[in-house]
Design an enzyme around this catalytic site. Structure first.
Site, PDB file in Angstrom:
ATOM      1  N   ASP A  61       0.901  -1.089   0.096  1.00 52.49           N
ATOM      2  CA  ASP A  61      -0.091  -0.049  -0.030  1.00 52.49           C
ATOM      3  C   ASP A  61       0.891   1.376  -0.070  1.00 52.49           C
ATOM      4  O   ASP A  61       1.529   1.419   1.029  1.00 52.49           O
ATOM      5  CB  ASP A  61      -0.811   0.065   1.211  1.00 52.49           C
ATOM      6  CG  ASP A  61      -1.866   1.009   1.124  1.00 52.49           C
ATOM      7  OD1 ASP A  61      -1.697   1.865   0.539  1.00 52.49           O
ATOM      8  OD2 ASP A  61      -2.609   1.197   2.100  1.00 52.49           O
ATOM      9  N   SER A 139      -0.290  12.975 -14.906  1.00 45.77           N
ATOM     10  CA  SER A 139      -1.531  13.213 -15.780  1.00 45.77           C
ATOM     11  C   SER A 139      -1.601  14.499 -16.501  1.00 45.77           C
ATOM     12  O   SER A 139      -0.915  15.451 -16.052  1.00 45.77           O
ATOM     13  CB  SER A 139      -2.651  12.887 -15.060  1.00 45.77           C
ATOM     14  OG  SER A 139      -3.882  12.972 -15.711  1.00 45.77           O
ATOM     15  N   SER A 141      -4.246  15.997 -16.214  1.00 48.94           N
ATOM     16  CA  SER A 141      -4.764  16.434 -15.135  1.00 48.94           C
ATOM     17  C   SER A 141      -3.846  17.291 -14.174  1.00 48.94           C
ATOM     18  O   SER A 141      -4.411  17.829 -13.362  1.00 48.94           O
ATOM     19  CB  SER A 141      -5.777  15.339 -14.478  1.00 48.94           C
ATOM     20  OG  SER A 141      -6.622  14.861 -15.170  1.00 48.94           O
ATOM     21  N   TYR A 152      -8.054  14.840  -7.422  1.00 49.11           N
ATOM     22  CA  TYR A 152      -7.024  14.027  -8.435  1.00 49.11           C
ATOM     23  C   TYR A 152      -6.352  15.126  -9.264  1.00 49.11           C
ATOM     24  O   TYR A 152      -5.196  14.751  -9.269  1.00 49.11           O
ATOM     25  CB  TYR A 152      -7.945  13.551  -9.551  1.00 49.11           C
ATOM     26  CG  TYR A 152      -7.136  12.826 -10.518  1.00 49.11           C
ATOM     27  CD1 TYR A 152      -6.709  11.349 -10.116  1.00 49.11           C
ATOM     28  CD2 TYR A 152      -7.063  13.149 -11.837  1.00 49.11           C
ATOM     29  CE1 TYR A 152      -6.018  10.535 -10.871  1.00 49.11           C
ATOM     30  CE2 TYR A 152      -6.211  12.165 -12.658  1.00 49.11           C
ATOM     31  CZ  TYR A 152      -5.817  10.837 -12.187  1.00 49.11           C
ATOM     32  OH  TYR A 152      -5.267  10.224 -13.195  1.00 49.11           O
ATOM     33  N   VAL A 185      -6.750   6.759 -21.225  1.00 52.34           N
ATOM     34  CA  VAL A 185      -6.091   5.556 -21.396  1.00 52.34           C
ATOM     35  C   VAL A 185      -7.004   4.472 -21.166  1.00 52.34           C
ATOM     36  O   VAL A 185      -7.722   4.566 -20.284  1.00 52.34           O
ATOM     37  CB  VAL A 185      -4.831   5.172 -20.952  1.00 52.34           C
ATOM     38  CG1 VAL A 185      -4.230   4.095 -21.285  1.00 52.34           C
ATOM     39  CG2 VAL A 185      -3.867   6.585 -21.292  1.00 52.34           C
ATOM     40  N   THR A 187      -8.000   1.844 -19.620  1.00 55.72           N
ATOM     41  CA  THR A 187      -7.651   0.909 -18.287  1.00 55.72           C
ATOM     42  C   THR A 187      -8.826   0.855 -17.612  1.00 55.72           C
ATOM     43  O   THR A 187     -10.060   1.343 -17.815  1.00 55.72           O
ATOM     44  CB  THR A 187      -6.701   1.654 -17.379  1.00 55.72           C
ATOM     45  OG1 THR A 187      -7.390   2.771 -16.695  1.00 55.72           O
ATOM     46  CG2 THR A 187      -5.351   2.162 -18.217  1.00 55.72           C
TER      47      THR A 187
END
Length: 252
Positions: A61, A139, A141, A152, A185, A187
């Site tokens: 994690d 990204s 973004s 995000y 993408v 995914t």
């Protein structure tokens, strides 16, 4: 090509999508690949398709420092070194600032930003020894804002700039740090989008299609290779031309 023969590569979020494709790309080019992520079933599935003697699965994690330290320690215990770190693990949540719970927002930041910092902090002493490199998955973004994506965008914007900062800090010591900035993408992360939403995405991409995980993996492999030996601190758009636009509509 065998650009990574016996290089030790850690890939986080390696159980699917871009992480899975990146693991396969590095393996094809001769690397020893460490598959890190939270879902061991997915990691083991990817592992089953790679060279068994050059692949290691470590449940990790990235938001948890102890878990990350274990990942790095296990890698060094097994293989003696780390040459490349690919910070790929990520979460996405839809919603503006007020519509996303603080807890969910914290989870996005913990994985997408703190995960990059945690893994880099733990791996860097070994990368300095091997004169290795880091490739972050940022990204588009992180290069510009999205509607309904405050957390995000916050995380990815920070990854874009921490990529630059680490490149400045460690380039002279032999460790290059770069990032890829994908747009849409195909995914599992985008599986929630319906056909109409995907059509809107395609209308903003000059190539008129979504990217494939293997195409992002190819860019990651390039940035990690000696072919990119004089590239440092770059946030490379892998976006089908999205960032080529100034945002105005297509009148043609």
């Amino acid at each position: 090509m065998k650009r990574f023969e016996d290089k030790v590569v850690i890939i986080t979020g390696a159980g699917s999508g871009i992480g899975e494709a990146t693991a396969k790309r590095f393996s094809q080019e001769g690397a020893i690949v460490v598959l890190a992520g939270r879902d061991t079933d997915k990691l083991n599935h990817v592992c089953s398709e790679l060279s068994s003697d050059k692949t290691l699965v470590i449940q990790t994690d990235v938001a948890n420092r102890e878990s990350v330290n274990n990942m790095v320690d296990e890698t060094v215990r097994h293989f003696g070194r780390i040459d490349i770190l690919v910070n790929n693990a990520g979460l996405y949540v839809v919603g503006d600032l007020l519509s996303v719970s603080p807890e969910k927002g914290d989870e996005v930041l913990a994985t997408n930003l703190n995960g990059v910092l945690n893994c880099s902090y733990s791996a860097l002493p070994h990368l300095l020894k091997s004169q290795g490199c880091i490739v972050n998955n940022a990204s588009v973004s992180g290069l510009g804002g999205d509607w309904g994506g405050a957390h995000y965008c916050a995380a990815k914007g920070a990854v874009v700039n921490v990529t630059r900062a680490m490149a400045l800090d460690y380039g002279a010591q032999g460790v290059r740090v770069n990032a890829v900035c994908p747009s849409l993408v195909m995914t599992p992360m985008v599986a929630r989008f319906d056909d109409e939403t995907l059509h809107y995405f395609d209308s903003r991409i000059s190539l008129k299609r979504a990217g494939q995980p293997s195409e992002v993996a190819a860019a990651i492999a390039f940035l990690a290779s000696d072919d990119a030996s004089f590239i440092n601190g770059v946030n490379l758009p892998v976006d089908g031309g999205v960032s080529a636009s100034n945002g105005q509509p297509n009148f043609n």
